[in-house]
Design an enzyme around this catalytic site. Structure first.
Site, PDB file in Angstrom:
ATOM      1  N   SER A  56       6.023  -1.780  -2.145  1.00  0.00           N
ATOM      2  CA  SER A  56       6.066  -2.705  -3.303  1.00  0.00           C
ATOM      3  C   SER A  56       5.086  -2.253  -4.387  1.00  0.00           C
ATOM      4  CB  SER A  56       5.799  -4.153  -2.866  1.00  0.00           C
ATOM      5  OG  SER A  56       4.710  -4.280  -1.990  1.00  0.00           O
ATOM      6  N   GLY A  67       0.841  -1.195   0.000  1.00  0.00           N
ATOM      7  CA  GLY A  67       0.000   0.000   0.000  1.00  0.00           C
ATOM      8  C   GLY A  67       0.876   1.243   0.000  1.00  0.00           C
ATOM      9  N   LEU A  68       0.238   2.374  -0.122  1.00  0.00           N
ATOM     10  CA  LEU A  68       0.960   3.644  -0.161  1.00  0.00           C
ATOM     11  C   LEU A  68       1.662   3.930   1.165  1.00  0.00           C
ATOM     12  CD1 LEU A  68      -1.763   5.864  -1.901  1.00  0.00           C
ATOM     13  CD2 LEU A  68       0.408   5.125  -2.923  1.00  0.00           C
ATOM     14  N   SER A  69       2.647   4.802   1.116  1.00  0.00           N
ATOM     15  CA  SER A  69       3.281   5.283   2.336  1.00  0.00           C
ATOM     16  C   SER A  69       2.217   5.974   3.187  1.00  0.00           C
ATOM     17  CB  SER A  69       4.397   6.286   1.986  1.00  0.00           C
ATOM     18  OG  SER A  69       4.989   6.801   3.154  1.00  0.00           O
ATOM     19  N   GLY A  70       2.161   5.623   4.462  1.00  0.00           N
ATOM     20  CA  GLY A  70       1.174   6.228   5.344  1.00  0.00           C
ATOM     21  C   GLY A  70      -0.162   5.506   5.385  1.00  0.00           C
ATOM     22  N   SER A  71      -0.273   4.409   4.631  1.00  0.00           N
ATOM     23  CA  SER A  71      -1.547   3.670   4.597  1.00  0.00           C
ATOM     24  C   SER A  71      -1.773   2.853   5.865  1.00  0.00           C
ATOM     25  CB  SER A  71      -1.615   2.758   3.366  1.00  0.00           C
ATOM     26  OG  SER A  71      -0.573   1.793   3.398  1.00  0.00           O
ATOM     27  N   GLY A  72      -0.688   2.551   6.563  1.00  0.00           N
ATOM     28  CA  GLY A  72      -0.809   1.779   7.810  1.00  0.00           C
ATOM     29  C   GLY A  72      -0.252   0.373   7.732  1.00  0.00           C
ATOM     30  N   LYS A  73       0.557   0.099   6.714  1.00  0.00           N
ATOM     31  CA  LYS A  73       1.108  -1.252   6.525  1.00  0.00           C
ATOM     32  C   LYS A  73       1.870  -1.756   7.751  1.00  0.00           C
ATOM     33  CE  LYS A  73       3.579  -0.032   3.037  1.00  0.00           C
ATOM     34  NZ  LYS A  73       3.173   1.397   3.102  1.00  0.00           N
ATOM     35  N   SER A  74       2.832  -0.976   8.196  1.00  0.00           N
ATOM     36  CA  SER A  74       3.672  -1.395   9.324  1.00  0.00           C
ATOM     37  C   SER A  74       2.862  -1.508  10.605  1.00  0.00           C
ATOM     38  CB  SER A  74       4.832  -0.411   9.527  1.00  0.00           C
ATOM     39  OG  SER A  74       5.705  -0.455   8.420  1.00  0.00           O
TER      40      SER A  74
END
Length: 199
Positions: free
Chosen positions: A108, A34-41
């Site tokens: 990615s 997902g985009l940066s800031g989407s909450g992946k981590s």
């Protein structure tokens, strides 16, 4: 880059199946994209905590953390991004062979790269999780101040601004972090894994 030619694959004394038996669960990759800031981590680490609580051995590979070590020689050109994901795919496969669940949190951005990782694994060993969040919301969050710098032209080739993000065509799971709490997103992932009898 010089490629090694005088190498031979050495079979391990302990198989993936034996390690899974010892751990008492399946091993696979949860690939958060997902985009940066989407909450992946954030979601990946929350899922990891939940898996730990129910006895599932796991490890989180985070994009920024990996670039501090294994991939610190890579930049953000398209070629380097592809190599970044290729390496993570190979590392993820090692974790799966070791009988563990690996959770990866990487933008990615390219579909082809994610499919390359999928091709390294068996069909039931790769779960693509699209962490869906509108660009406007990601920019509002901007936890690292990257979007602001990208808008100012200080960060070239920034995904979502000056470099494309290709949304997954057929992800196993879509979680919308602008619509649901972290806890709800975690429950969605856990429920999916239980329904698939992966855990």
């Amino acid at each position: 880059m010089t490629k090694s030619t005088n190498i031979t694959w050495h079979e391990a004394s302990l198989s993936k199946e034996l390690r899974r038996q010892q751990n008492k669960h399946h091993s696979f990759v949860l690939w958060f994209t997902g985009l940066s800031g989407s909450g992946k981590s954030t979601v990946a680490n929350a899922v990891a905590q939940k898996l730990y609580e129910i006895g599932v051995r796991n490890y989180v590979l985070d994009g920024d953390n990996i670039r501090h070590g294994l991939n610190k020689d890579l930049g953000f050109s398209e070629e380097d991004r592809k190599e970044n994901i290729r390496r993570i795919g190979e590392v993820s496969k090692l974790f799966v062979d070791g009988g563990q669940v690996v959770l990866t949190a990487f933008i990615s951005p390219f579909q082809a790269d994610r499919e390359l990782v999928r091709s390294l694994l068996n069909e039931d060993e790769f779960v693509e999780v699209f962490v869906k969040c509108p660009l406007e919301e990601c920019e509002k969050r901007d936890p690292k101040g990257l979007y602001e710098k990208a808008r100012q032209g200080k960060i070239p080739e920034f995904t979502g601004i000056s470099s494309p993000y290709e949304e997954p065509a057929n992800p196993e799971l879509v979680i919308e972090t602008n619509q649901h709490t972290i806890e709800e997103c975690v429950n969605q992932v856990i429920e999916y894994l239980r329904n698939r009898e992966a855990i």
